[in-house]
Design a protein around this motif. Sequence first.
Motif, mmCIF file in Angstrom:
data_model
loop_
_atom_site.group_PDB
_atom_site.id
_atom_site.type_symbol
_atom_site.label_atom_id
_atom_site.label_comp_id
_atom_site.label_asym_id
_atom_site.label_seq_id
_atom_site.Cartn_x
_atom_site.Cartn_y
_atom_site.Cartn_z
ATOM 1 N N PRO A 70 42.733 46.489 52.869
ATOM 2 C CA PRO A 70 43.938 45.709 53.185
ATOM 3 C C PRO A 70 44.129 44.538 52.214
ATOM 4 C CG PRO A 70 42.566 46.044 55.145
ATOM 5 C CD PRO A 70 41.748 46.474 53.963
ATOM 6 N N GLY A 71 45.389 44.241 51.940
ATOM 7 C CA GLY A 71 45.717 43.038 51.190
ATOM 8 C C GLY A 71 45.529 43.101 49.692
ATOM 9 N N VAL A 72 45.233 44.290 49.147
ATOM 10 C CA VAL A 72 45.070 44.400 47.686
ATOM 11 C C VAL A 72 46.457 44.323 47.040
ATOM 12 C CG1 VAL A 72 44.336 45.879 45.782
ATOM 13 C CG2 VAL A 72 42.983 45.791 47.886
ATOM 14 N N PRO A 73 46.697 43.376 46.134
ATOM 15 C CA PRO A 73 48.009 43.273 45.478
ATOM 16 C C PRO A 73 48.323 44.512 44.649
ATOM 17 C CG PRO A 73 46.682 41.296 45.107
ATOM 18 C CD PRO A 73 45.763 42.317 45.702
ATOM 19 N N ASP A 74 49.592 44.787 44.492
ATOM 20 C CA ASP A 74 50.010 45.974 43.738
ATOM 21 C C ASP A 74 49.465 45.961 42.307
ATOM 22 O OD1 ASP A 74 51.369 46.929 45.926
ATOM 23 O OD2 ASP A 74 53.326 46.173 45.271
ATOM 24 N N THR A 75 49.391 44.792 41.705
ATOM 25 C CA THR A 75 48.893 44.696 40.319
ATOM 26 C C THR A 75 47.460 45.204 40.219
ATOM 27 O OG1 THR A 75 50.283 42.766 39.911
ATOM 28 C CG2 THR A 75 48.447 43.124 38.395
ATOM 29 N N LEU A 107 34.938 42.210 42.371
ATOM 30 C CA LEU A 107 35.786 41.057 42.049
ATOM 31 C C LEU A 107 35.590 39.905 43.029
ATOM 32 C CD1 LEU A 107 39.047 43.005 41.138
ATOM 33 C CD2 LEU A 107 37.689 41.619 39.555
ATOM 34 N N THR A 108 35.242 40.219 44.269
ATOM 35 C CA THR A 108 35.013 39.181 45.266
ATOM 36 C C THR A 108 33.632 38.558 45.128
ATOM 37 O OG1 THR A 108 36.440 40.426 46.790
ATOM 38 C CG2 THR A 108 35.104 38.672 47.737
ATOM 39 N N TRP A 268 33.021 41.273 51.852
ATOM 40 C CA TRP A 268 33.392 41.279 50.435
ATOM 41 C C TRP A 268 34.567 42.196 50.140
ATOM 42 C CZ3 TRP A 268 31.099 37.143 49.366
ATOM 43 C CH2 TRP A 268 29.818 36.874 49.865
ATOM 44 N N LEU A 269 35.021 42.971 51.128
ATOM 45 C CA LEU A 269 36.221 43.786 50.948
ATOM 46 C C LEU A 269 37.439 42.916 51.259
ATOM 47 C CD1 LEU A 269 35.045 47.166 52.515
ATOM 48 C CD2 LEU A 269 35.350 46.617 50.083
ATOM 49 N N ASP A 270 37.625 41.924 50.419
ATOM 50 C CA ASP A 270 38.676 40.913 50.576
ATOM 51 C C ASP A 270 39.735 41.163 49.506
ATOM 52 O OD1 ASP A 270 40.250 38.604 50.589
ATOM 53 O OD2 ASP A 270 38.576 37.294 51.113
ATOM 54 N N PRO A 272 42.982 40.125 49.009
ATOM 55 C CA PRO A 272 43.671 38.989 48.381
ATOM 56 C C PRO A 272 42.772 38.217 47.409
ATOM 57 C CG PRO A 272 44.217 39.089 50.705
ATOM 58 C CD PRO A 272 43.125 40.098 50.484
ATOM 59 N N ALA A 273 41.502 37.977 47.795
ATOM 60 C CA ALA A 273 40.583 37.245 46.908
ATOM 61 C C ALA A 273 40.322 38.033 45.630
ATOM 62 C CB ALA A 273 39.264 36.960 47.625
ATOM 63 N N ALA A 274 40.159 39.351 45.765
ATOM 64 C CA ALA A 274 39.944 40.190 44.589
ATOM 65 C C ALA A 274 41.156 40.156 43.672
ATOM 66 C CB ALA A 274 39.646 41.624 45.022
ATOM 67 N N GLY A 275 42.348 40.170 44.258
ATOM 68 C CA GLY A 275 43.566 40.120 43.453
ATOM 69 C C GLY A 275 43.676 38.838 42.654
ATOM 70 N N ARG A 276 43.356 37.721 43.292
ATOM 71 C CA ARG A 276 43.420 36.437 42.576
ATOM 72 C C ARG A 276 42.416 36.413 41.426
ATOM 73 N NH1 ARG A 276 43.887 34.682 47.991
ATOM 74 N NH2 ARG A 276 41.661 34.172 48.098
ATOM 75 N N ARG A 277 41.213 36.917 41.666
ATOM 76 C CA ARG A 277 40.188 36.935 40.629
ATOM 77 C C ARG A 277 40.606 37.817 39.451
ATOM 78 N NH1 ARG A 277 35.723 34.497 38.282
ATOM 79 N NH2 ARG A 277 34.388 36.086 37.383
ATOM 80 N N PHE A 278 41.218 38.954 39.749
ATOM 81 C CA PHE A 278 41.630 39.874 38.681
ATOM 82 C C PHE A 278 42.700 39.243 37.802
ATOM 83 C CE2 PHE A 278 44.044 43.477 36.950
ATOM 84 C CZ PHE A 278 43.007 44.138 36.296
#
Length: 284
Positions: A70-75, A107-108, A268-270, A272-278
Amino acid sequence: MMEKGLLLRIAAGALLLAGCQLRANESEVPKAALATKTATTSAPDTTATQATATTPIPDSLRLTPVATVPGVPDTLRQAIRQLHAALGPTAAELRPEVLEQACVGYLTLHPTGRIERGGLLAVADMDLPNTTERFWVIDLKNAQVLHRSYVAHGEGSGHLRATRFSNEEKSACTSLGFYRTAGTYDGIHGYSRRIEGLDKGQNANAFDRYVVLHAADYVSPKYIEKYGHLGYSRGCPALPPEQFKEIIATMRVGSMMLLSGPGIKSRWLDGPAAGRRFVQRGWR
């Protein structure tokens, strides 16, 4: 003399149960029995597995569906799709949803300092049959599969597929979740690498259970040809003797590994946080 013999037998039994490093059960299930068992087509149980749970999922060839994180950005989701395509045929059996779990976890975790080594991850899809090379080591920066191999699951987790998972001592089960690789040593299985579980409740006991990366002669095509499946560890992700040294050397201290399977839960399956880091640093 009888008392002495009894004590020796009790001591030997205790050693067999002391951990993965002391025993690897090479179950020899007849192929006919295996074929009957794998013909089951009951609907899979997708209920989340808790730390001590042993809720069975039918040991069939029908895989358990994997939900997207959940919450993974499209990018980021598009970048993971592109990575999967770039990895080529060697990663064809790596399900995109499982790769997504591994990438999001990487990424998290990396910014927290728990994973020191950037640009590399290892992932095993323990829902795949153990007759499949279901373990991959991936170079994220160059979009390459560095290693692909068979990997064993614990004898407490099932036969052809891992269907039960536990964090408990003496469960002989595989523990799901994210891991950090630690140091190497020479043990009963020779050159081995310690791993540390990073998911409380799912794999945090791995280090104390001596769940490690090591070689096992029951992880080979010849064993599959003879018995119809791999042999079983006491919970270790045991590797083929022909490949383990290179894999262990590649996964040096501070690398990330994911053992994925039905019921996995991880902080760690976050998405939104992974998206920001990427967005900030890509795969670095």
